[in-house]
Design a protein around this motif. Sequence first.
Motif, mmCIF file in Angstrom:
data_model
loop_
_atom_site.group_PDB
_atom_site.id
_atom_site.type_symbol
_atom_site.label_atom_id
_atom_site.label_comp_id
_atom_site.label_asym_id
_atom_site.label_seq_id
_atom_site.Cartn_x
_atom_site.Cartn_y
_atom_site.Cartn_z
ATOM 1 N N THR A 125 64.575 9.927 55.983
ATOM 2 C CA THR A 125 64.198 11.492 55.427
ATOM 3 C C THR A 125 63.144 11.146 54.185
ATOM 4 O O THR A 125 62.437 12.062 53.982
ATOM 5 N N TYR A 163 71.629 26.163 60.049
ATOM 6 C CA TYR A 163 70.449 25.675 59.221
ATOM 7 C C TYR A 163 69.885 24.324 59.768
ATOM 8 O O TYR A 163 68.756 24.163 59.801
ATOM 9 N N CYS A 164 70.845 23.379 60.280
ATOM 10 C CA CYS A 164 70.102 22.248 60.955
ATOM 11 C C CYS A 164 69.454 22.600 62.352
ATOM 12 O O CYS A 164 68.170 21.883 62.362
ATOM 13 N N GLU A 165 69.644 23.865 62.829
ATOM 14 C CA GLU A 165 68.818 24.205 63.869
ATOM 15 C C GLU A 165 67.383 24.764 63.402
ATOM 16 O O GLU A 165 66.409 24.483 64.015
ATOM 17 N N ALA A 174 76.314 25.633 58.533
ATOM 18 C CA ALA A 174 75.549 24.311 58.513
ATOM 19 C C ALA A 174 74.605 24.058 59.663
ATOM 20 O O ALA A 174 73.649 23.640 59.615
ATOM 21 N N THR A 175 75.482 24.205 60.541
ATOM 22 C CA THR A 175 74.855 23.836 61.995
ATOM 23 C C THR A 175 73.528 24.865 62.189
ATOM 24 O O THR A 175 72.440 24.562 62.732
ATOM 25 N N SER A 225 66.623 19.854 62.505
ATOM 26 C CA SER A 225 67.440 18.496 62.381
ATOM 27 C C SER A 225 66.856 17.368 61.817
ATOM 28 O O SER A 225 67.013 16.265 62.207
ATOM 29 N N VAL A 230 69.435 17.552 56.023
ATOM 30 C CA VAL A 230 69.596 18.777 55.822
ATOM 31 C C VAL A 230 70.247 19.180 54.423
ATOM 32 O O VAL A 230 69.722 20.279 53.801
ATOM 33 N N SER A 231 71.075 18.533 53.970
ATOM 34 C CA SER A 231 71.633 18.944 52.709
ATOM 35 C C SER A 231 70.778 18.545 51.511
ATOM 36 O O SER A 231 70.922 19.311 50.260
ATOM 37 N N ASP A 284 74.397 15.477 61.006
ATOM 38 C CA ASP A 284 74.913 16.654 60.100
ATOM 39 C C ASP A 284 75.612 17.546 60.938
ATOM 40 O O ASP A 284 76.570 18.036 60.251
ATOM 41 N N ARG A 285 75.470 17.729 62.140
ATOM 42 C CA ARG A 285 76.062 18.904 62.949
ATOM 43 C C ARG A 285 77.492 18.350 63.310
ATOM 44 O O ARG A 285 78.470 19.300 63.734
ATOM 45 N N SER A 309 73.298 13.245 54.789
ATOM 46 C CA SER A 309 72.532 14.401 55.300
ATOM 47 C C SER A 309 71.226 14.655 54.966
ATOM 48 O O SER A 309 71.176 14.718 53.545
#
Length: 299
Positions: free
Chosen positions: A47, A244-246, A241-242, A250, A211-212, A193-194, A209
């Motif tokens: 990341t 937002y990952c989408e 959370a999922t 991701s 995404v966090s 993350d998911r 994570s």
Amino acid sequence: MKKLYGVTTAMVTPFGADGSVDLGKVEALVDHLVGAGVHGLFPLGTTGEMVRLSEEERMAVAETVVERAAGRVVVYIHAGAATQEATIRLARHAQHIGADGVGVVTPMFLGANDRELEQYYVTVAGSLRQDFPVYLYNIPQCAANDLKPEVAARIAARCANVVGVKYSWPDLLRTDEYLRIRDGSFAVMQGADRLMLPALAQGCAGVISGVSCVYPEPFVAIYDAFRAGDLDRARDCQRVATSYCEALRSGSNMSYFKEALRLRGIDAGVMRAPQLDLEPDAIRQLAADLAALPPVDAL
């Protein structure tokens, strides 16, 4: 030795318009994440666009994160690099500046067999104090080398300071194999993350994570609800959370992370070439996608 747990955030690396690392923005991001309740920070990994930074830049970011965190959360510096010598230099630097530990990705791009992977980690871990913890980092879809559980077990048997693994491929059966190392005392951090809630239920210590870094709130809420035994709430938070990952793809392109941070009022800088910032149409679509999601401040 401090191990990773809960929500450990893989941080983006902010670059200025001239392409230089913006350490002031790094400090602001640390404060934002600590204030949001994350339990750990993991800069300079995938990341963090690690392969786009020089050793000197990586050391400067590591120093900034450790100093700014000031013991408020656990800080592990990702030290994996293209050569074994560079990895050792970066890991020793992290040890010197007072980081709580390091993560080390498998050798990248060129193929490495099991014997080579084992010796690599034994050499890196052996270059550090034996009370300075090391996490193995397996992300085969990016690094092109897969660290098998049996190889990780051999490394752990030879290196007391290798205390866990970050596993970033969404395979819960393989995750269970890692969890059996050292009779269950080997710490496993999920990198998908998911899968945070399933991983916690399986016995993982937490998630590292990406995404966090943008939306820490749903991930912290998952952990808190799971720890409190409220599985219904944990499942609801995982669904948020999922989503937002989408919306953020991701982490397939960190430009989504940086733009989403900007939409939240946090300037995380720009991408470093050859990666590019999002185009206007993509920004508008991202803003619309995020606006349609459950608000994280309601969690």
